[in-house]
Design an enzyme around this catalytic site. Sequence first.
Site, PDB file in Angstrom:
ATOM      1  N   GLY A 104      29.951  13.834 -39.936  1.00 51.34           N
ATOM      2  CA  GLY A 104      28.749  13.409 -39.201  1.00 51.34           C
ATOM      3  C   GLY A 104      27.596  13.143 -40.164  1.00 51.34           C
ATOM      4  N   THR A 125      32.305  20.547 -46.455  1.00 53.18           N
ATOM      5  CA  THR A 125      32.791  21.078 -45.177  1.00 53.18           C
ATOM      6  C   THR A 125      34.070  21.858 -45.429  1.00 53.18           C
ATOM      7  OG1 THR A 125      33.897  20.535 -43.074  1.00 53.18           O
ATOM      8  CG2 THR A 125      33.849  18.790 -44.701  1.00 53.18           C
ATOM      9  N   ASP A 127      36.383  22.117 -43.523  1.00 51.40           N
ATOM     10  CA  ASP A 127      37.513  21.441 -42.870  1.00 51.40           C
ATOM     11  C   ASP A 127      38.304  20.515 -43.807  1.00 51.40           C
ATOM     12  OD1 ASP A 127      36.844  22.709 -40.571  1.00 51.40           O
ATOM     13  OD2 ASP A 127      35.863  20.995 -39.636  1.00 51.40           O
ATOM     14  N   ARG A 166      57.219  42.408 -34.070  1.00 55.68           N
ATOM     15  CA  ARG A 166      55.820  42.107 -33.721  1.00 55.68           C
ATOM     16  C   ARG A 166      55.476  40.725 -34.253  1.00 55.68           C
ATOM     17  NH1 ARG A 166      51.731  46.469 -35.439  1.00 55.68           N
ATOM     18  NH2 ARG A 166      52.798  46.357 -37.444  1.00 55.68           N
ATOM     19  N   GLY A 174      39.065  24.401 -37.709  1.00 59.11           N
ATOM     20  CA  GLY A 174      39.591  23.037 -37.838  1.00 59.11           C
ATOM     21  C   GLY A 174      39.732  22.434 -36.453  1.00 59.11           C
ATOM     22  N   ARG A 175      38.611  21.853 -35.974  1.00 61.61           N
ATOM     23  CA  ARG A 175      38.636  21.262 -34.632  1.00 61.61           C
ATOM     24  C   ARG A 175      39.553  20.041 -34.579  1.00 61.61           C
ATOM     25  NH1 ARG A 175      32.417  20.638 -33.452  1.00 61.61           N
ATOM     26  NH2 ARG A 175      32.522  20.783 -35.698  1.00 61.61           N
ATOM     27  N   GLU A 226      42.198  25.710 -34.805  1.00 59.11           N
ATOM     28  CA  GLU A 226      41.527  25.808 -33.496  1.00 59.11           C
ATOM     29  C   GLU A 226      41.714  24.556 -32.638  1.00 59.11           C
ATOM     30  OE1 GLU A 226      37.148  25.153 -35.439  1.00 59.11           O
ATOM     31  OE2 GLU A 226      37.165  25.676 -33.343  1.00 59.11           O
ATOM     32  N   HIS A 253      33.942  32.611 -37.822  1.00 60.87           N
ATOM     33  CA  HIS A 253      32.950  32.231 -38.835  1.00 60.87           C
ATOM     34  C   HIS A 253      33.026  33.010 -40.139  1.00 60.87           C
ATOM     35  CE1 HIS A 253      31.560  30.191 -35.304  1.00 60.87           C
ATOM     36  NE2 HIS A 253      30.885  29.405 -36.108  1.00 60.87           N
ATOM     37  N   GLN A 255      35.200  32.600 -42.063  1.00 62.30           N
ATOM     38  CA  GLN A 255      35.694  31.572 -42.989  1.00 62.30           C
ATOM     39  C   GLN A 255      34.573  30.768 -43.633  1.00 62.30           C
ATOM     40  OE1 GLN A 255      39.323  29.552 -40.840  1.00 62.30           O
ATOM     41  NE2 GLN A 255      38.130  30.741 -39.406  1.00 62.30           N
TER      42      GLN A 255
HETATM   43  O1  F6P Z   1      32.239  23.326 -40.466  1.00 55.36           O
HETATM   44  C1  F6P Z   1      33.234  22.783 -39.652  1.00 55.36           C
HETATM   45  C2  F6P Z   1      33.595  23.764 -38.618  1.00 55.36           C
HETATM   46  O2  F6P Z   1      33.818  24.928 -39.315  1.00 55.36           O
HETATM   47  C3  F6P Z   1      34.771  23.494 -37.707  1.00 55.36           C
HETATM   48  O3  F6P Z   1      36.029  23.774 -38.213  1.00 55.36           O
HETATM   49  C4  F6P Z   1      34.432  24.342 -36.522  1.00 55.36           C
HETATM   50  O4  F6P Z   1      35.038  23.877 -35.377  1.00 55.36           O
HETATM   51  C5  F6P Z   1      32.964  24.197 -36.447  1.00 55.36           C
HETATM   52  O5  F6P Z   1      32.516  23.984 -37.746  1.00 55.36           O
HETATM   53  C6  F6P Z   1      32.241  25.312 -35.807  1.00 55.36           C
HETATM   54  O6  F6P Z   1      30.898  25.077 -36.005  1.00 55.36           O
HETATM   55  P1  F6P Z   1      29.680  25.842 -35.347  1.00 55.36           P
HETATM   56  O7  F6P Z   1      29.823  27.226 -35.725  1.00 55.36           O
HETATM   57  O8  F6P Z   1      28.487  25.241 -35.990  1.00 55.36           O
HETATM   58  O9  F6P Z   1      29.780  25.576 -33.914  1.00 55.36           O
END
Ligand code: F6P
Length: 323
Positions: A104, A125, A127, A166, A174-175, A226, A253, A255
Amino acid sequence: MKKIGVLTSGGDAPGMNATLRAVVKAGTYHNLEVIGIEAGYIGLLEGRYRNLDILDVEEIVSYGGTIIKTGRTKEFQREEGFNKALDNIKNLELDGLVVIGGNGSMKGAQKLSEAGIKVMGVPGTIDNDITGTDYAIGFDTACNIVTETVDRILDTATALVGSTPRVFVIEVMGRHSGEIAMTSTLAGSVDALLIPEQEVDYDQISANLKRKFELGKNYGIILMAEGVGKVDEISRELEMRLGFKVRETLLGHQQRGGRPTAFDRVLGSKLGAEAVNQLVKGESSKMVGVRNNVVKAVELKVVNSDKKKFNTKNYELTKMLCY
Ligand code: F6P
């Protein structure tokens, strides 16, 4: 060229501060004044900024987050907001702007360059889903955090011996991209990988796990991005097929925080400095990235028009390692 601006935009990524340090140091080295725009494009809209000198960045290389903050805004995409941002750039008399962020942010950078602003993008990023660079800043740190989590879960998975196996499902960020999950699968002891780029084959996953259980293994670790769905729903689906309880972990988060790895610090240092060097050379409308270990600038148009190519070779390797 006398004055440049720098902003960090979108989701923060570990290594953004290392990048800022490099931008400020390289700018100062070239006798430029460096202005830190706060909270990404929000700061451009609202005229929020401050001078950055070398003392502001002297110690930040090891910090996560970003000292000039980051943000997401829809207003910047609307005409009125965009024009406000342009006015502020003119009022600030910026001769160039470095934009550090994800997809973006690179789109916003291209829009500014089409309006006549000299812009250089830097991919940041976790991602790692940006075309034109093998690595984006923050990705390596995120993969290390995921790998450590897999290692921790492996310890408990292997320590407790019970009558039923288990299975643990770990959801990582990773959206739209499975890069973090895929790379961490190569690094860790993982039995199945679920990513948005590939159709999820529950039958194949359960058959593979059952085959391993028959061999004597009594646990399974699954990594999912995700973008595939919700970890609890996926776990219930697997429970139905396996016939016993599946445990889930949502890493979230974590990560994005913590100290950046040496790799991300070095990457941020190289790309931040190169972004300034490119602007000084009179280049604009590009993103600096790294391809086959070489730092290169790519046209923002190319970055923004193509989706990053899926790494089929890595995916094939995960299939073998999970088998
Ligand atoms: O930075 C990218 C990312 O980490 C995506 O993998 C994740 O879906 C998104 O940001 C979550 O962002 P926020 O916490 O700003 O909603």
